[in-house]
Design a protein around this motif. Structure first.
Motif, mmCIF file in Angstrom:
data_model
loop_
_atom_site.group_PDB
_atom_site.id
_atom_site.type_symbol
_atom_site.label_atom_id
_atom_site.label_comp_id
_atom_site.label_asym_id
_atom_site.label_seq_id
_atom_site.Cartn_x
_atom_site.Cartn_y
_atom_site.Cartn_z
ATOM 1 N N MET A 15 18.166 -24.740 21.656
ATOM 2 C CA MET A 15 18.780 -23.412 21.621
ATOM 3 C C MET A 15 17.885 -22.408 22.307
ATOM 4 S SD MET A 15 18.159 -20.374 19.744
ATOM 5 C CE MET A 15 17.439 -20.901 18.189
ATOM 6 N N GLN A 16 16.579 -22.471 22.018
ATOM 7 C CA GLN A 16 15.640 -21.555 22.646
ATOM 8 C C GLN A 16 15.629 -21.716 24.165
ATOM 9 O OE1 GLN A 16 11.735 -21.667 20.767
ATOM 10 N NE2 GLN A 16 12.650 -22.066 18.762
ATOM 11 N N ALA A 17 15.716 -22.962 24.624
ATOM 12 C CA ALA A 17 15.739 -23.201 26.067
ATOM 13 C C ALA A 17 16.956 -22.558 26.715
ATOM 14 C CB ALA A 17 15.720 -24.698 26.348
ATOM 15 N N VAL A 18 18.100 -22.626 26.042
ATOM 16 C CA VAL A 18 19.316 -22.012 26.582
ATOM 17 C C VAL A 18 19.172 -20.495 26.618
ATOM 18 C CG1 VAL A 18 21.783 -21.643 26.192
ATOM 19 C CG2 VAL A 18 20.794 -23.925 25.883
ATOM 20 N N VAL A 19 18.652 -19.921 25.543
ATOM 21 C CA VAL A 19 18.475 -18.463 25.492
ATOM 22 C C VAL A 19 17.511 -18.005 26.577
ATOM 23 C CG1 VAL A 19 17.593 -16.542 24.107
ATOM 24 C CG2 VAL A 19 19.024 -18.306 23.031
ATOM 25 N N LYS A 20 16.378 -18.705 26.701
ATOM 26 C CA LYS A 20 15.348 -18.312 27.675
ATOM 27 C C LYS A 20 15.831 -18.456 29.118
ATOM 28 C CE LYS A 20 11.406 -19.534 24.718
ATOM 29 N NZ LYS A 20 10.299 -20.513 24.519
ATOM 30 N N ALA A 21 16.812 -19.306 29.343
ATOM 31 C CA ALA A 21 17.319 -19.506 30.707
ATOM 32 C C ALA A 21 18.038 -18.278 31.245
ATOM 33 C CB ALA A 21 18.244 -20.720 30.745
ATOM 34 N N GLN A 22 18.460 -17.385 30.360
ATOM 35 C CA GLN A 22 19.164 -16.162 30.773
ATOM 36 C C GLN A 22 20.264 -16.488 31.794
ATOM 37 O OE1 GLN A 22 15.841 -13.619 32.031
ATOM 38 N NE2 GLN A 22 15.793 -12.704 29.999
ATOM 39 N N ILE A 23 21.189 -17.306 31.366
ATOM 40 C CA ILE A 23 22.251 -17.814 32.235
ATOM 41 C C ILE A 23 23.187 -16.678 32.632
ATOM 42 C CG2 ILE A 23 24.223 -19.398 32.327
ATOM 43 C CD1 ILE A 23 22.618 -21.099 30.219
ATOM 44 N N PRO A 24 23.433 -16.504 33.924
ATOM 45 C CA PRO A 24 24.334 -15.439 34.365
ATOM 46 C C PRO A 24 25.724 -15.597 33.764
ATOM 47 C CG PRO A 24 23.089 -16.314 36.212
ATOM 48 C CD PRO A 24 22.813 -17.232 35.050
ATOM 49 N N ASN A 25 26.304 -14.476 33.369
ATOM 50 C CA ASN A 25 27.667 -14.422 32.827
ATOM 51 C C ASN A 25 27.822 -15.167 31.511
ATOM 52 O OD1 ASN A 25 28.654 -12.938 35.114
ATOM 53 N ND2 ASN A 25 28.654 -14.865 36.270
ATOM 54 N N ALA A 26 26.707 -15.445 30.834
ATOM 55 C CA ALA A 26 26.747 -16.087 29.528
ATOM 56 C C ALA A 26 26.141 -15.150 28.491
ATOM 57 C CB ALA A 26 25.987 -17.404 29.547
ATOM 58 N N ARG A 27 26.817 -15.013 27.383
ATOM 59 C CA ARG A 27 26.322 -14.213 26.265
ATOM 60 C C ARG A 27 26.158 -15.124 25.059
ATOM 61 N NH1 ARG A 27 29.462 -11.835 22.088
ATOM 62 N NH2 ARG A 27 28.262 -10.297 20.873
ATOM 63 N N ILE A 28 24.947 -15.221 24.526
ATOM 64 C CA ILE A 28 24.734 -15.999 23.317
ATOM 65 C C ILE A 28 25.247 -15.149 22.161
ATOM 66 C CG2 ILE A 28 23.107 -17.317 21.933
ATOM 67 C CD1 ILE A 28 23.426 -18.235 24.868
ATOM 68 N N ALA A 29 26.472 -15.425 21.758
ATOM 69 C CA ALA A 29 27.141 -14.590 20.762
ATOM 70 C C ALA A 29 26.569 -14.797 19.370
ATOM 71 C CB ALA A 29 28.635 -14.876 20.762
ATOM 72 N N ALA A 30 26.169 -16.038 19.052
ATOM 73 C CA ALA A 30 25.649 -16.317 17.718
ATOM 74 C C ALA A 30 24.953 -17.665 17.689
ATOM 75 C CB ALA A 30 26.783 -16.297 16.687
ATOM 76 N N VAL A 31 24.029 -17.791 16.744
ATOM 77 C CA VAL A 31 23.403 -19.068 16.414
ATOM 78 C C VAL A 31 23.704 -19.336 14.951
ATOM 79 C CG1 VAL A 31 21.241 -20.344 16.188
ATOM 80 C CG2 VAL A 31 21.573 -18.786 18.130
ATOM 81 N N LEU A 32 24.346 -20.449 14.679
ATOM 82 C CA LEU A 32 24.757 -20.795 13.316
ATOM 83 C C LEU A 32 24.100 -22.104 12.903
ATOM 84 C CD1 LEU A 32 28.606 -20.074 13.603
ATOM 85 C CD2 LEU A 32 26.759 -18.478 13.061
ATOM 86 N N SER A 33 23.951 -22.285 11.587
ATOM 87 C CA SER A 33 23.292 -23.481 11.090
ATOM 88 C C SER A 33 23.891 -23.928 9.766
ATOM 89 C CB SER A 33 21.788 -23.225 10.903
ATOM 90 O OG SER A 33 21.132 -24.383 10.425
ATOM 91 N N ASN A 34 23.743 -25.219 9.483
ATOM 92 C CA ASN A 34 24.088 -25.751 8.163
ATOM 93 C C ASN A 34 22.870 -25.715 7.229
ATOM 94 O OD1 ASN A 34 22.808 -27.798 9.765
ATOM 95 N ND2 ASN A 34 23.423 -29.313 8.237
ATOM 96 N N ASN A 35 21.791 -25.093 7.690
ATOM 97 C CA ASN A 35 20.546 -25.025 6.939
ATOM 98 C C ASN A 35 20.043 -23.586 6.972
ATOM 99 O OD1 ASN A 35 17.972 -25.247 5.890
ATOM 100 N ND2 ASN A 35 17.158 -26.458 7.586
ATOM 101 N N GLU A 36 20.117 -22.913 5.833
ATOM 102 C CA GLU A 36 19.760 -21.487 5.816
ATOM 103 C C GLU A 36 18.288 -21.242 6.092
ATOM 104 O OE1 GLU A 36 19.221 -21.133 0.930
ATOM 105 O OE2 GLU A 36 20.816 -20.041 1.965
ATOM 106 N N THR A 37 17.446 -22.260 5.955
ATOM 107 C CA THR A 37 16.019 -22.101 6.226
ATOM 108 C C THR A 37 15.626 -22.616 7.620
ATOM 109 O OG1 THR A 37 15.426 -24.236 5.233
ATOM 110 C CG2 THR A 37 15.507 -22.315 3.765
ATOM 111 N N ALA A 38 16.586 -22.928 8.447
ATOM 112 C CA ALA A 38 16.293 -23.424 9.790
ATOM 113 C C ALA A 38 15.437 -22.406 10.543
ATOM 114 C CB ALA A 38 17.588 -23.693 10.549
ATOM 115 N N ALA A 39 14.320 -22.876 11.086
ATOM 116 C CA ALA A 39 13.403 -21.973 11.779
ATOM 117 C C ALA A 39 14.052 -21.308 12.981
ATOM 118 C CB ALA A 39 12.159 -22.742 12.214
ATOM 119 N N GLY A 40 14.996 -21.996 13.600
ATOM 120 C CA GLY A 40 15.658 -21.438 14.764
ATOM 121 C C GLY A 40 16.441 -20.173 14.468
ATOM 122 N N LEU A 41 16.916 -20.021 13.231
ATOM 123 C CA LEU A 41 17.656 -18.806 12.870
ATOM 124 C C LEU A 41 16.747 -17.585 12.950
ATOM 125 C CD1 LEU A 41 19.787 -20.029 9.821
ATOM 126 C CD2 LEU A 41 20.562 -19.638 12.172
#
Length: 208
Positions: A15-41
């Protein structure tokens, strides 16, 4: 602008790699998880990306969880849903709901080694090349049409952990590129095949 919703279960390095890529015409609208303690959140929230979680442990069935997760995802009107280390087997209903706009990154060169423990299985099988695959998701586990693959060599001294680390580097290359190609209209699914427009190039490479 295309809305991207990313699903994770842990630290979310893809997920971080996708965000850091700053893809043209793409908006990362949300990051969701089945784990409320997921570090990525926490990582996503620090970058002002909407986050939410929903524990599968609070549901009586896989379908009930998937239906609740679909409602959360759909609130962001996604053009593409990306499974980036989302450790859940999805129901056919979930897969059909996002048919043609649901992709996954899997740590093997599919169709080899579907499921879990891919790196250990590759080593045990004597593979000299391992890698990762981005594919469209279908109801059959890890069997959807392949979008891109990245390959890495397997050394005589590899463990599952050392191989996993090198494969992860390849994942960080091919997943953002696959998302960019989807957003840019350079690929689509047609039956069991991925159709790629002329000129689309993937940044997949053999990593030393």
């Amino acid at each position: 602008m295309k809305n991207i919703v990313i699903l994770i279960s842990g630290r979310g390095s893809n997920m971080q790699a996708v965000v850091k890529a700053q893809i043209p015409n793409a908006r990362i609208a949300a990051v969701l998880s089945n784990n409320e303690t997921a570090a990525g959140l926490a990582w996503a929230a620090q970058r002002n990306i909407a986050t939410d979680s929903l524990s599968h442990k609070n549901f009586d069935s896989r379908l009930a969880f998937d239906e609740a997760m679909m409602r959360k995802i759909d609130a962001y009107q996604p053009d593409l849903v990306v499974l980036a280390g989302f450790m859940r087997i999805l129901t056919p209903e979930f897969c059909r709901h996002y048919e043609g706009r649901l992709i996954n990154i899997h740590p093997s060169l599919l169709p080899a080694f579907t499921g879990l423990h891919t790196h250990r299985r590759a080593i045990d099988a004597g593979c000299r090349i391992a890698g990762c695959t981005v594919h469209f998701v279908t109801p059959e586990l890890d069997c959807g049409p392949i979008i891109a693959q990245g390959a890495v060599p397997v050394s005589d001294h590899d463990t599952a952990d050392t191989l996993a680390a090198r494969v992860l580097e390849a994942e960080h290359l091919i997943l953002p590129q696959a998302v960019a190609d989807f957003v840019g209209g350079r690929l689509k699914i047609s039956g069991s095949r991925v159709i790629r427009n002329t000129g689309a190039q993937l940044d997949a490479r053999l990593l030393a």
